[in-house]
Design an enzyme around this catalytic site. Structure first.
Site, mmCIF file in Angstrom:
data_model
loop_
_atom_site.group_PDB
_atom_site.id
_atom_site.type_symbol
_atom_site.label_atom_id
_atom_site.label_comp_id
_atom_site.label_asym_id
_atom_site.label_seq_id
_atom_site.Cartn_x
_atom_site.Cartn_y
_atom_site.Cartn_z
ATOM 1 N N ASP A 1 -83.741 -60.710 85.386
ATOM 2 C CA ASP A 1 -84.708 -60.358 86.478
ATOM 3 C C ASP A 1 -85.500 -59.045 85.993
ATOM 4 O O ASP A 1 -85.656 -58.055 86.797
ATOM 5 C CB ASP A 1 -84.500 -60.284 87.773
ATOM 6 C CG ASP A 1 -83.953 -61.789 88.269
ATOM 7 O OD1 ASP A 1 -84.446 -62.857 87.721
ATOM 8 O OD2 ASP A 1 -83.212 -61.875 89.245
ATOM 9 N N HIS B 1 -89.844 -64.958 90.819
ATOM 10 C CA HIS B 1 -88.548 -64.316 91.471
ATOM 11 C C HIS B 1 -89.137 -64.003 92.984
ATOM 12 O O HIS B 1 -90.025 -63.263 93.153
ATOM 13 C CB HIS B 1 -88.055 -63.014 90.504
ATOM 14 C CG HIS B 1 -86.727 -62.583 91.306
ATOM 15 N ND1 HIS B 1 -85.664 -63.283 91.310
ATOM 16 C CD2 HIS B 1 -86.607 -61.466 92.237
ATOM 17 C CE1 HIS B 1 -84.616 -62.534 91.760
ATOM 18 N NE2 HIS B 1 -85.225 -61.661 92.353
ATOM 19 N N SER C 1 -92.603 -61.961 92.593
ATOM 20 C CA SER C 1 -93.050 -61.552 91.519
ATOM 21 C C SER C 1 -92.841 -62.471 90.331
ATOM 22 O O SER C 1 -91.901 -63.288 90.182
ATOM 23 C CB SER C 1 -92.180 -60.288 91.070
ATOM 24 O OG SER C 1 -92.061 -59.383 91.921
#
Length: 300
Positions: free
Chosen positions: A130, A94, A121
């Site tokens: 997420d 992400h 990340s």
């Protein structure tokens, strides 16, 4: 995807790419994968309901022998049902330093908020968007005059470096002695009045000042295996387990018919089964006052 594929070609890389799948049959990555000899699967989601599309995707992954799923630019949110079927085995990269800026437009948000760094990340995918455990991050400095596009270009370089390392580490953890012992330890020490000592060179779990109910053998006697040793009812149960799955279960040397060894280093350990086996073994040596306590807790 290309970064993960080419990283997999290194001699010391612990994973291989068995399938590249896409919901866009025109995705450029499909042609690249095919040219590199990797199997592909493409199925447009248009005109299909989400569960039906994911069922086809799930079947393709399992038919290819996939053990993990690495999302790389897959822009459809996966349903909770799909994520649960692959629980703990889906990773994603992400473009932000999570938990900052979940979802879209992450670089724009970093710039608007005056952040000193953007970044990326790698995290485990959970049903919440997420929101899974973060496995690694790389900060990327924001430069004067940066735009979302210029920042995104540098973050992408960081993603390519970070993702392959995190994926390799995550794949290998299920064969890592430290990780496997830690998983057993967390479950064994969660049982009432259990403790840990070292016995015969192995982590050993028992009732405090009482009998032992589990060991973790790491290359014991040079056999190259990592296994949990727990108490069972006797020779018949031992034989039945070995007959059911001789790759996973074996008779531990010097422990006799009242114990079974369960391989932990095959990469597909069912930790619910491990927890159940630990509790059964614990019950076989625990005094009545402790089993009654656990029964009372289970009743709630």
């Amino acid at each position: 995807m290309a970064a993960l594929l080419y990283a997999s070609r290194a001699a010391d890389c612990p994973y291989e790419i068995v399938l590249v799948a896409a919901n866009d049959p025109g995705a450029a990555g499909l042609n690249l994968a095919a040219a590199e000899g990797v199997a592909t699967f493409a199925l447009s989601h248009k005109g299909m309901d989400r569960p039906a599309h994911e069922a086809r995707l799930d079947a393709a992954l399992r038919d290819a022998g996939a053990q993990f799923v690495a999302l790389a630019g897959y822009m459809r949110v996966l349903t909770e049902d799909f994520v649960v079927r692959w629980e703990g085995r889906i990773l994603n990269v992400h473009p932000s330093l999570l938990p900052l800026y979940k979802g879209l437009h992450t670089h724009h948000q970093a710039l608007v908020n005056g952040d000193s760094h953007g970044g990326c990340s790698v995290h485990v995918v959970t049903p919440a968007l997420d929101d899974g455990p973060v496995l690694g991050q790389t900060p990327v400095a924001i430069l004067p005059g940066d735009t979302p596009d210029t920042l995104a270009a540098r973050v992408l370089i960081a993603e390519h470096q970070l993702y392959s390392r995190c994926l390799a580490g995550y794949v290998m953890r299920e064969r890592s002695p430290e990780y496997l012992v830690a998983q057993v330890r967390a479950r064994a020490l969660g049982l009432p009045e259990s403790d840990e000592v070292v016995s015969h060179g192995m982590p050993c779990f028992g009732i405090a000042k009482g009998k032992k109910f589990a060991y973790v053998a790491v290359d014991h006697h040079g056999d190259g295996r990592i296994a949990l040793l727990v108490k069972i009812s006797g020779a018949d149960e031992q034989a039945a387990l070995i007959d059911m799955d001789e790759a996973r279960y074996f008779r531990p040397a010097y422990f006799g018919d009242g114990w079974i060894a369960i391989r932990l280093d095959l990469g597909d350990t069912d930790w619910d089964t491990v927890a159940d086996r630990l509790e059964r073994s614990w019950r076989s040596v625990a005094p009545r006052r402790l089993t009654a306590l656990l029964d009372a807790a289970d009743a709630f």
